[in-house]
Design an enzyme around this catalytic site. Structure first.
Site, PDB file in Angstrom:
ATOM      1  N   ARG A   1       0.844  -1.192   0.000  1.00 14.72           N
ATOM      2  CA  ARG A   1       0.000   0.000   0.000  1.00 14.72           C
ATOM      3  C   ARG A   1       0.874   1.234   0.000  1.00 14.72           C
ATOM      4  O   ARG A   1       1.948   1.254   0.592  1.00 14.72           O
ATOM      5  CB  ARG A   1      -0.873   0.014   1.257  1.00 14.72           C
ATOM      6  CG  ARG A   1      -1.769   1.231   1.393  1.00 14.72           C
ATOM      7  CD  ARG A   1      -2.490   1.266   2.724  1.00 14.72           C
ATOM      8  NE  ARG A   1      -1.595   1.510   3.849  1.00 14.72           N
ATOM      9  CZ  ARG A   1      -1.135   2.706   4.210  1.00 14.72           C
ATOM     10  NH1 ARG A   1      -1.486   3.788   3.529  1.00 14.72           N
ATOM     11  NH2 ARG A   1      -0.322   2.834   5.241  1.00 14.72           N
ATOM     12  N   THR A   2       0.395   2.261  -0.677  1.00 20.92           N
ATOM     13  CA  THR A   2       0.969   3.594  -0.542  1.00 20.92           C
ATOM     14  C   THR A   2      -0.150   4.535  -0.125  1.00 20.92           C
ATOM     15  O   THR A   2      -1.327   4.296  -0.415  1.00 20.92           O
ATOM     16  CB  THR A   2       1.596   4.117  -1.846  1.00 20.92           C
ATOM     17  OG1 THR A   2       0.608   4.147  -2.871  1.00 20.92           O
ATOM     18  CG2 THR A   2       2.777   3.268  -2.277  1.00 20.92           C
ATOM     19  N   SER A   3       0.242   5.622   0.552  1.00 22.91           N
ATOM     20  CA  SER A   3      -0.727   6.620   0.973  1.00 22.91           C
ATOM     21  C   SER A   3      -1.004   7.625  -0.133  1.00 22.91           C
ATOM     22  O   SER A   3      -2.059   8.234  -0.168  1.00 22.91           O
ATOM     23  CB  SER A   3      -0.211   7.378   2.196  1.00 22.91           C
ATOM     24  OG  SER A   3       0.010   6.478   3.248  1.00 22.91           O
ATOM     25  N   SER A   4      -0.030   7.814  -1.001  1.00 18.17           N
ATOM     26  CA  SER A   4      -0.198   8.760  -2.102  1.00 18.17           C
ATOM     27  C   SER A   4       0.467   8.190  -3.344  1.00 18.17           C
ATOM     28  O   SER A   4       1.314   7.314  -3.266  1.00 18.17           O
ATOM     29  CB  SER A   4       0.418  10.113  -1.753  1.00 18.17           C
ATOM     30  OG  SER A   4       1.816  10.004  -1.679  1.00 18.17           O
TER      31      SER A   4
ATOM     32  N   GLN B   1       4.456   8.397  -3.455  1.00 14.92           N
ATOM     33  CA  GLN B   1       5.115   7.925  -2.229  1.00 14.92           C
ATOM     34  C   GLN B   1       6.627   7.854  -2.438  1.00 14.92           C
ATOM     35  O   GLN B   1       7.099   7.411  -3.474  1.00 14.92           O
ATOM     36  CB  GLN B   1       4.600   6.537  -1.874  1.00 14.92           C
ATOM     37  CG  GLN B   1       4.918   6.130  -0.466  1.00 14.92           C
ATOM     38  CD  GLN B   1       3.897   6.631   0.531  1.00 14.92           C
ATOM     39  OE1 GLN B   1       2.728   6.499   0.296  1.00 14.92           O
ATOM     40  NE2 GLN B   1       4.355   7.201   1.610  1.00 14.92           N
TER      41      GLN B   1
END
Length: 182
Positions: free
Chosen positions: A31-34, A37
């Site tokens: 997963r990445t938050s943006s 990243q």
């Protein structure tokens, strides 16, 4: 229900305890938050490192679940939900992720997900942290790391709010598109 081996992840090669030579079916979750990243959290780099860990442990990667630009503050992420579905179907034995904060950030969510996975006979494995959810001490360690992940998330949120407040004090907008209207 499959017996999950105790794994001691570190920067060196991972070794399985002698108690189990079973080949496990793994799911990788990243997963990445943006979408932009940085600092080694990119989707491709997380997958590469998780895959290497699975290879060194002798685990077969059956699935790769990837949520890009999704918050870890809750579990309502499309690929995370798909991963849980596969776990409930008992087609995987272990979920491998690069770092706990890529998996979940809420302590409550982490504990609840771990309990559900445990009921389905699925263990969690972090590439960078010692997480062994098959023992009482391992679960204790897991929950301590989960608390630290939640703290970091809360501190990041606090810093972001403080930065936005500072911009507002100087009559500036935090991005190139200020709102229209009165």
């Amino acid at each position: 229900m499959s017996t999950i081996p105790s794994v001691r992840p570190d920067d060196s090669e991972t070794e399985l305890d002698q108690a189990s030579n079973d080949e496990l079916d793994a799911a990788i979750y990243v997963r990445t938050s943006s979408s932009s990243q940085r600092f080694g959290y990119s989707i491709d780099e997380q997958i590469r490192r998780c895959w290497e860990r699975c290879d060194s442990a002798g685990w077969t990667v059956k699935y790769v679940f990837s949520d890009e630009a999704e918050s870890g503050r809750n579990t309502e992420r499309p690929q995370f939900q798909q991963m849980l579905q596969r776990a409930e179907e008992k087609v995987i034995d272990v979920v491998v992720f690069w770092k706990l904060d890529r998996f979940c950030r809420s302590l409550t969510d982490l504990v609840n997900v771990e309990e559900r996975l445990n009921e389905w006979g699925v263990a969690l494995h972090s590439v960078t942290e010692h997480i062994d959810t098959t023992s009482p001490v391992g679960r204790f360690n897991f929950r301590n790391l989960a608390s630290a992940a939640e703290l970091e998330s809360d501190l990041t949120s606090q810093r972001a709010k403080m930065g936005m407040y500072g911009l507002a004090q100087t009559h500036r907008w935090p991005n190139e598109n200020p709102p229209l209207g009165l």
